[in-house]
Design an enzyme around this catalytic site. Structure first.
Site, short mmCIF file in Angstrom:
data_model
loop_
_atom_site.label_atom_id
_atom_site.label_comp_id
_atom_site.label_asym_id
_atom_site.label_seq_id
_atom_site.Cartn_x
_atom_site.Cartn_y
_atom_site.Cartn_z
CG MET A 184 -4.83 8.19 -12.83
SD MET A 184 -5.75 8.97 -11.47
CE MET A 184 -4.42 9.71 -10.52
CE1 TYR A 225 0.28 10.25 -3.06
CE2 TYR A 225 -1.49 9.48 -1.64
CZ TYR A 225 -1.03 9.83 -2.90
OH TYR A 225 -1.87 9.76 -3.99
CE LYS A 255 -1.15 13.41 -4.04
NZ LYS A 255 -1.13 14.08 -5.36
#
Length: 244
Positions: free
Chosen positions: A18, A150, A154
Site C-alpha cells: 500500500m 494488531y 490499530k
C-alpha cells in the site's frame, strides 16, 4: 492542476504494498515524496522509478532519531512538510497464549509508538508550512476485533488520531485515520494465505478484496485540500464488512 501540487509528503513503509501505491499516486498528482522503509533495495528502486520528485530514506519508524533524520532530509530536499502518511505496520496471527511479551512490545513499537513519534516530529515542519495533513493508516481492526496486538494497536492509532486532531487544529493541521479491510498486498496474497483470503472474500458484501490503489485514492483525498474540513475522523474502506 494536480491535486497535490506544491505538497511535500512523507510516506512510511512505502517500499512495497500500500505504501508504494500511495507514493506512486502522490507523485502522479504533483507531490514531492519522501519514501521511508527498512527495505533499502525496494525503497531505492521505487524512488529511482518515480524520478526527481521522490527520494528514499532508510528508517526504523520506532526510532526517534530516525524520525529527526527523515524530517531534516525532507526539508533539505524539498522544503517544509505538508503531508505525513503513517503507513508502516506489522501484523501477527497468534493467540494471546502464544504471544510473548517481546513480540507484543514489537507490535506496539511499530504500529503505535511510531505513529506518535511521526506526528511529534512532523508538526514543527508543518507549522513552518502553515499547516498540513496527517493520515494515520489504522485498519478495519481499529473498529472491530481481530488478532491480539494488531487490533490493540490499530485501536490506539484511532484514538491518537482524535487526540492529535484536537491539538493540531490550532496549527491548521488536520489528522484523520484510514481503516482498510482486506487489501491485495504482498503480505495478504502470498501463497500460504491466498486460498484463505479468496474464501474470506466471498463473505465481503462487495465479494472481493480491494486493490492497494483503491486505498491510495482515499489517502490522496485526505492529503489534499479537498478534505479541508475533515479532521479527527475515521475513513473506512472495507467493502462493506463493518456494515453488517
Amino acid at each position: 492542476m494536480a491535486r497535490l501540487e506544491g505538497k511535500v509528503a512523507i510516506i512510511t513503509g512505502a517500499a512495497q504494498g500500500m505504501g508504494a501505491a500511495h507514493a506512486k499516486l502522490f507523485v502522479e498528482e504533483g507531490a514531492k515524496v519522501i519514501i521511508t522503509d527498512l527495505n533499502e533495495e525496494n525503497g531505492q528502486a521505487l524512488a529511482a522509478e518515480l524520478g526527481e520528485n521522490a527520494i528514499f530514506v532508510k528508517q526504523n519508524v520506532a526510532n526517534e532519531e530516525d524520525w529527526a533524520t527523515v524530517i531534516a532530509k525532507a526539508e533539505e530536499a524539498f522544503g517544509s512538510v505538508n503531508v505525513l502518511v503513517n503507513n508502516a505496520g506489522i501484523t501477527m496471527a497468534k493467540s494471546i497464549l502464544q504471544t510473548t511479551a517481546e513480540e507484543y512490545r514489537r507490535i506496539v513499537e511499530i504500529n503505535q509508538v511510531s505513529v506518535f513519534l511521526g506526528m511529534k516530529a512532523v508538526i514543527p515542519s508543518m507549522q513552518k508550512a502553515g499547516g498540513g495533513s496527517i493520515v494515520n493508516i489504522s485498519s478495519l481492526n481499529g473498529l472491530v476485533a481481530g488478532a491480539i496486538g494488531y487490533t490493540d494497536t490499530k485501536f490506539a492509532v484511532r484514538g491518537m488520531t482524535k487526540a492529535a486532531a484536537i491539538e493540531g487544529a490550532h496549527y491548521n493541521i488536520r489528522v484523520n485515520s484510514v481503516h482498510p479491510g482486506v487489501i491485495a498486498t504482498p503480505m495478504v496474497v502470498q501463497e500460504d494465505t491466498k486460498a484463505a483470503v479468496e474464501e474470506f472474500a466471498k463473505h465481503i458484501p462487495l465479494q472481493r478484496v480491494a486493490q492497494p490503489k483503491e486505498v491510495s485514492k482515499m489517502v490522496l483525498f485526505l492529503a489534499s485540500d479537498e478534505s479541508s474540513y475533515s479532521t479527527g475522523s475515521e475513513f473506512v474502506i472495507d467493502g462493506g464488512i463493518s456494515a453488517r
